[in-house]
Write an enzyme that holds these catalytic residues in place. Structure first.
Site, PDB file in Angstrom:
ATOM      1  N   GLU A 127      39.224  42.629  37.601  1.00 51.05           N
ATOM      2  CA  GLU A 127      39.363  43.313  38.895  1.00 51.05           C
ATOM      3  C   GLU A 127      40.722  43.039  39.507  1.00 51.05           C
ATOM      4  O   GLU A 127      41.391  42.074  39.156  1.00 51.05           O
ATOM      5  CB  GLU A 127      38.281  42.895  39.871  1.00 51.05           C
ATOM      6  CG  GLU A 127      37.985  41.406  39.945  1.00 51.05           C
ATOM      7  CD  GLU A 127      39.138  40.514  40.324  1.00 51.05           C
ATOM      8  OE1 GLU A 127      39.817  40.857  41.328  1.00 51.05           O
ATOM      9  OE2 GLU A 127      39.363  39.475  39.672  1.00 51.05           O
TER      10      GLU A 127
ATOM     11  N   GLU B 200      41.609  39.416  37.386  1.00 54.24           N
ATOM     12  CA  GLU B 200      42.149  40.461  36.491  1.00 54.24           C
ATOM     13  C   GLU B 200      41.321  40.633  35.225  1.00 54.24           C
ATOM     14  O   GLU B 200      41.507  41.608  34.498  1.00 54.24           O
ATOM     15  CB  GLU B 200      43.587  40.143  36.031  1.00 54.24           C
ATOM     16  CG  GLU B 200      44.624  40.230  37.079  1.00 54.24           C
ATOM     17  CD  GLU B 200      46.037  40.060  36.485  1.00 54.24           C
ATOM     18  OE1 GLU B 200      46.193  40.095  35.240  1.00 54.24           O
ATOM     19  OE2 GLU B 200      46.974  39.883  37.279  1.00 54.24           O
TER      20      GLU B 200
END
Lengths: 343, 343
Positions: free
Chosen positions: B165, B307
């Site tokens: 994310e 991430e």
């Protein structure tokens, strides 16, 4: 240890497109490899796993869940590439190097199988509860084999070495070694090894006590090594010394390889500089050893197999650490200034 | 979850040339993947990392160390392949799939760059401390995007999905979501995120309190999701649901993706069956989330980047788990009987 190269890598990582230090241990590992290799461009291009095998006189007393013959059978499985460390080394892109330092019965290999290097010093150690495991000359020869082995590998381009071992009874030897070298109560170090419980576990503890009763007074690390053993541990201590001499990172596996690292550390304290702890073994003494060496393990997967399985699994993490350094973009590339908040 | 396939894998591993269960979590993971995939031949042949990005209305109040514009800049870096997750996904042999669920300013990509999938629901959420983050219809649309995304990937052959994310402010949203869904004191969940300390940290805590003051009464998980946000978290919850529907293992990353997993679990409790925790974040709430889901993380490398970096690093370990199953020899191959001691 090249503190300047290490600091240069830490600075480079600080400039990457991420919050400061947010890659945690990955950043520490990249900086550590740089310090060890003496370059701000650390690399894990040609890793090797060095697995040393030998038999232990202490095994005769049923301290292991397996008979001594299993050491030779496992060497066979290393040669066939079907052992855990064989599979994991392939997976990690690491070369597997297996050396026989003194398995009781020398393995018979078929043509076409992986080589097992003949570095036999003697056909297994003597029972250290009854006398010295080996002579000082034999211990020195085993250590010298380990040093020479690394030297050759580094000449061939190997840039990182993982440690592995095989030897029925060697958690008993490693427990006694650790107790003497760190002056600890063996009851806090001895664990189930490959899976001894109940009466067999009590027998193992008594065996360690008997070894200590005979050798606890030893202080000089050469003396401790020769009297307690074992041959593969001596060779692995040599591998650590060889790595220190050649500035090559050495990735420890579990309890037995870390006992070898303790021997190397007592022989030459500075060699902790090149060590990386690959994984944490559930064997209770492993945590004690790592604390003494000041190391934090990369992985904790509750594995208690040895062979180098934990070192092999840590290699992809180490490779990722250096790849992040080489391939990530920086804030400067994105047109952002370098003023970022610190964590 | 196919308990039979899982048990068959555990039995097969018991027959391998090693002490019983000595590969620890590696064996658990192989058996778990088998149960999820519904086959005694689990595989990690075509993993993908699905990274969802969106902006958060809460970010306006300075709860992050970075301005909101960084979300779009990071999408740029994902497209260039120079982000941490880009490097780590390549290293792990995983396909990187990036989707924009609602970054405030849509990224402008150059030809030749990696694609960022346009799944924009709205240009960032509203401030959830002042009202609902989004409408129920918007939350449903974001979840549906996630489900559809996985469905397409599985049709294309993807056999394992890691979550990632990006969204400035999303640890604030994830903290509030977790507090509501698990009914916990936010003070025990909120951490520094990407690195806020001092007054900024106090501001973040106050912001979470303000969100809770407005939405703590929400109980229905759809309602919680729409009112607290965010868009990328909703999509990731959809990815988890899609993985459950297609029997594909889903590897969680850190605190934010695990908040999405909590949403999915509340929407459909059985979907915990397909989850694997990739790593443990130092964010204090992550341990709480994983305990609620009954998951033990594969890695603990003190990374707090998100991430998908932790999910990416776990993939080689998962691949090693299935490779050990497929490539290791058995005691039977060595001519030994199957009667081995249990640990």
């Amino acid at each position: 240890f090249d503190a300047e190269a290490s600091a240069a890598v830490a600075r480079a990582l600080d400039g990457k497109v991420k919050p400061l230090r947010s890659l945690g241990d990955l950043e520490h590992l990249a900086a550590r490899l740089a310090g060890i290799q003496g370059t701000a461009e650390p690399h894990v291009d040609a890793p090797a796993l060095v697995v040393c095998a030998a038999d232990h006189g202490v095994a005769a007393d049923g301290v292991s869940a397996y008979p001594q013959e299993v050491t030779a059978l496992m060497l066979q499985s290393f040669a066939e590439g079907t052992s855990a460390v064989g599979v994991l080394a392939r997976q990690a892109g690491a070369r597997l190097v297996v050396a026989d330092l003194g398995v009781a019965e020398a393995p018979r290999l078929q043509p076409g199988q992986n080589q097992v290097l003949d570095r036999r010093v003697r056909a297994g150690t003597a029972d250290s509860a009854a006398g010295p495991a080996m002579s000082l000359a034999e211990a020195q020869q085993a250590v010298a084999h380990g040093v020479a082995l690394v030297d050759d590998l580094v000449d061939e381009g190997v840039d990182l070495v993982g440690l592995g071992e095989m030897g029925i009874g060697n958690t008993t030897t490693a427990s006694a070694l650790t107790a003497v070298l760190l002056d600890r109560d063996p009851a806090r170090l001895v664990g189930p090894g490959t899976g001894v419980t109940g009466e067999a576990f009590a027998r193992k503890l008594r065996k360690v006590d008997a070894i200590l009763a005979r050798h606890r007074d030893a202080d000089d690390p050469w003396d401790v090594l020769a009297r307690v053993g074992g041959l593969e541990i001596a060779a692995l201590a040599g591998v650590v010394l060889g790595c220190a001499a050649r500035r090559v990172p050495v990735v420890l596996d579990g309890f037995i390889t870390t006992a070898a690292a303790l021997v190397a550390w007592r022989l030459a304290p500075a060699c902790t500089d090149v060590m990386v702890a690959g994984h944490l073994s559930p064997e209770p003494g492993h945590q004690v050893q790592l604390q003494a060496l000041g190391l934090r393990p990369v992985l904790d997967l509750r594995m208690r197999l040895g062979e180098g399985s934990g070192a092999a699994l840590a290699i992809p993490v180490l490779r990722s650490a250096v790849t992040v350094l080489h391939e990530m973009g920086s804030f400067a590339d994105l047109g952002l200034d370098d003023e970022r908040p610190t964590a």
